[in-house]
Design a protein around this motif. Structure first.
Motif, short mmCIF file in Angstrom:
data_model
loop_
_atom_site.label_atom_id
_atom_site.label_comp_id
_atom_site.label_asym_id
_atom_site.label_seq_id
_atom_site.Cartn_x
_atom_site.Cartn_y
_atom_site.Cartn_z
N LEU A 1 0.84 -1.19 0.00
CA LEU A 1 0.00 0.00 0.00
C LEU A 1 0.88 1.24 0.00
CD1 LEU A 1 -2.59 -1.13 2.71
CD2 LEU A 1 -2.79 -1.33 0.22
N THR A 2 0.39 2.28 -0.66
CA THR A 2 1.11 3.55 -0.65
C THR A 2 0.86 4.29 0.66
OG1 THR A 2 -0.73 4.83 -1.58
CG2 THR A 2 0.75 3.71 -3.15
N GLU A 3 1.68 5.28 0.95
CA GLU A 3 1.47 6.08 2.16
C GLU A 3 0.10 6.73 2.14
OE1 GLU A 3 3.27 6.39 4.93
OE2 GLU A 3 4.63 4.87 4.12
N GLU A 4 -0.33 7.18 0.98
CA GLU A 4 -1.65 7.81 0.87
C GLU A 4 -2.76 6.81 1.19
OE1 GLU A 4 -5.45 8.77 -1.11
OE2 GLU A 4 -4.03 7.22 -1.79
N GLU A 5 -2.60 5.59 0.72
CA GLU A 5 -3.60 4.56 1.00
C GLU A 5 -3.59 4.19 2.48
OE1 GLU A 5 -3.70 2.26 -3.33
OE2 GLU A 5 -2.17 1.75 -1.85
N LEU A 6 -2.41 4.07 3.07
CA LEU A 6 -2.33 3.79 4.51
C LEU A 6 -3.05 4.87 5.31
CD1 LEU A 6 1.41 2.71 4.76
CD2 LEU A 6 -0.57 1.21 4.99
N ASP A 7 -2.83 6.13 4.93
CA ASP A 7 -3.47 7.24 5.64
C ASP A 7 -4.98 7.23 5.47
OD1 ASP A 7 -0.99 8.10 6.47
OD2 ASP A 7 -0.81 9.69 4.98
N ARG A 8 -5.46 6.89 4.29
CA ARG A 8 -6.91 6.82 4.06
C ARG A 8 -7.55 5.75 4.95
NH1 ARG A 8 -7.83 5.64 -1.98
NH2 ARG A 8 -10.04 5.63 -1.34
N ILE A 9 -6.86 4.64 5.10
CA ILE A 9 -7.40 3.58 5.95
C ILE A 9 -7.38 4.01 7.41
CG2 ILE A 9 -7.06 1.20 6.72
CD1 ILE A 9 -5.79 0.68 3.91
N THR A 10 -6.30 4.62 7.85
CA THR A 10 -6.23 5.10 9.24
C THR A 10 -7.34 6.11 9.51
OG1 THR A 10 -3.83 4.75 9.27
CG2 THR A 10 -4.75 6.23 10.95
N ALA A 11 -7.68 6.91 8.51
CA ALA A 11 -8.72 7.93 8.68
C ALA A 11 -10.12 7.32 8.83
CB ALA A 11 -8.70 8.89 7.50
N MET A 12 -10.24 6.01 8.69
CA MET A 12 -11.52 5.36 8.93
C MET A 12 -11.88 5.32 10.42
SD MET A 12 -11.13 2.05 6.33
CE MET A 12 -12.34 1.10 7.27
N ASP A 13 -10.94 5.68 11.28
CA ASP A 13 -11.18 5.63 12.74
C ASP A 13 -12.48 6.35 13.11
OD1 ASP A 13 -9.04 4.13 13.48
OD2 ASP A 13 -8.18 5.61 14.81
N GLN A 14 -13.19 5.75 14.04
CA GLN A 14 -14.39 6.37 14.58
C GLN A 14 -14.09 7.01 15.93
OE1 GLN A 14 -18.01 3.98 14.26
NE2 GLN A 14 -16.93 2.56 12.93
N ALA A 15 -14.79 8.06 16.25
CA ALA A 15 -14.53 8.82 17.48
C ALA A 15 -14.83 7.98 18.71
CB ALA A 15 -15.37 10.10 17.49
N ASP A 16 -14.01 8.21 19.76
CA ASP A 16 -14.25 7.62 21.08
C ASP A 16 -14.35 6.09 21.06
OD1 ASP A 16 -14.37 10.22 22.21
OD2 ASP A 16 -16.46 10.39 21.58
N GLY A 17 -13.57 5.48 20.16
CA GLY A 17 -13.53 4.02 20.14
C GLY A 17 -14.81 3.36 19.66
N ALA A 18 -15.63 4.10 18.91
CA ALA A 18 -16.91 3.55 18.46
C ALA A 18 -16.73 2.40 17.48
CB ALA A 18 -17.76 4.66 17.83
N GLY A 19 -15.53 2.24 16.92
CA GLY A 19 -15.29 1.15 15.98
C GLY A 19 -15.00 -0.17 16.65
N ARG A 20 -14.98 -0.20 17.98
CA ARG A 20 -14.66 -1.43 18.70
C ARG A 20 -15.75 -2.48 18.47
NH1 ARG A 20 -11.12 -2.14 22.82
NH2 ARG A 20 -10.90 0.11 23.16
N VAL A 21 -15.34 -3.72 18.18
CA VAL A 21 -16.31 -4.80 18.00
C VAL A 21 -16.27 -5.79 19.17
CG1 VAL A 21 -16.26 -4.67 15.48
CG2 VAL A 21 -14.69 -6.22 16.66
N GLY A 22 -15.24 -5.71 20.00
CA GLY A 22 -15.12 -6.57 21.16
C GLY A 22 -15.33 -5.80 22.45
N LEU A 23 -14.94 -6.43 23.55
CA LEU A 23 -15.12 -5.82 24.87
C LEU A 23 -14.08 -4.76 25.13
CD1 LEU A 23 -15.74 -9.17 26.79
CD2 LEU A 23 -17.47 -7.45 26.23
N ASP A 24 -14.44 -3.76 25.90
CA ASP A 24 -13.51 -2.71 26.31
C ASP A 24 -12.75 -3.21 27.54
OD1 ASP A 24 -12.19 -0.49 27.32
OD2 ASP A 24 -13.83 0.89 26.87
N PRO A 25 -11.42 -3.34 27.45
CA PRO A 25 -10.65 -3.88 28.58
C PRO A 25 -10.78 -3.07 29.87
CG PRO A 25 -9.33 -3.87 26.60
CD PRO A 25 -10.57 -3.09 26.28
#
Length: 282
Positions: free
Chosen positions: A254-278
């Motif tokens: 992946l290019t740096e631009e592609e890596l950054d686009r994927i990282t930018a998928m982050d959701q605020a306040d950990g809303a992207g978590r699919v498992g338990l919060d430790p």
């Protein structure tokens, strides 16, 4: 057949394959097919845990592969974890012996604290027991799962030992950059469980667009994103085609631009978590 998967060297000089097979929810009846398919595809890192209830079947499959000459014991990296109800110094030693017996092996490559469960107040002594097992030569390296900054600070201060790995939920949509930065500062390697977000992220248009550009699948893009950030990934599958697909991620970059686009998928306040919060699980 040797494996083409690169290794990462941990803080105690132990090499570990950067891509492994997660064995959570793999039915014991499927383990023989899953393990033998994975070894044939190039997997050498197998991630078990007592709570997965399949260590006996995993061990039998690994031993069968070794006996058949498909792989040598020193080529494979076998991991297990102590479950929460067996935390504590003495209890951890017994839990380790039980896992080793079920797996039918002479030693483990890594043993881990599965969850900190901070309210129990036993994760420090649990980690201390695992470190002692390493000193006795029964474990090659020591790690933890689902730890966060305060719990990592505590075990490092209490034992003087920094875990080699912290296995955490990490995937596109949940990059946990603050914790990853902590890992980098302390020489801890980040390992990603659910690196595909249990499949929930694979329909995201960013992953689809990048996958189409490279002629690969969204899952392969998600795995490649973590690998190029020097993380370890342990995707889980029981399907032979998917097992082979998940390891076929070393022929594109992946290019740096592609890596950054994927990282930018982050959701605020950990809303992207699919498992338990430790911080909340105990």
């Amino acid at each position: 057949m040797s494996s083409f998967v690169p290794s990462i060297t941990l803080n105690d000089s132990t090499p570990i394959p950067q891509l492994g097979l997660g064995l959570w929810k793999i039915d014991p009846a499927d383990c023989e097919t899953v393990i033998r398919t994975a070894i044939d595809a190039g997997y050498r890192h197998f991630d078990c845990a007592a709570i997965y209830k399949n260590e006996e079947a995993v061990g039998a499959a690994l031993r069968a592969a070794i006996a058949a000459g498909d792989v040598d014991r020193d080529e494979i990296f076998v991991v297990s974890k102590v479950w929460n109800n067996q935390q504590g110094f003495e209890e951890t030693g017994e839990a380790f012996n039980q896992s080793l017996t079920r797996l039918g092996l002479d030693y483990l490559d890594m043993y881990m604290v599965h969850w900190p469960c901070a309210d129990k107040g036993t994760y420090q002594s649990t980690f201390e027991a695992i470190a002692q097992l390493q000193g006795l030569g029964r474990v090659q390296t020591v790690g933890v799962c689902n730890f966060y900054e305060e719990t990592l600070d505590s075990i490092i201060a209490d034992t003087g030992i920094t875990p080699a790995i912290n296995q955490i939920e990490l995937h596109p949509g949940l990059s946990q950059q603050q914790l990853v930065d902590y890992h980098h500062h302390h020489g801890i390697v980040t390992e990603c469980w659910s690196p595909l977000g249990q499949g929930e992220i694979l329909g995201h248009p960013v992953l689809g667009e990048i996958a189409e550009e490279h002629g690969v699948t969204p899952a392969q893009v998600a795995l490649r994103w973590s690998l190029q950030h020097d993380r370890i990934v342990i995707p889980r599958s029981r399907t032979p085609e998917r097992i082979r697909e998940n390891i076929d991620v070393f022929s594109f970059e992946l290019t740096e631009e592609e890596l950054d686009r994927i990282t930018a998928m982050d959701q605020a306040d950990g809303a992207g978590r699919v498992g338990l919060d430790p911080r909340e699980f105990s």
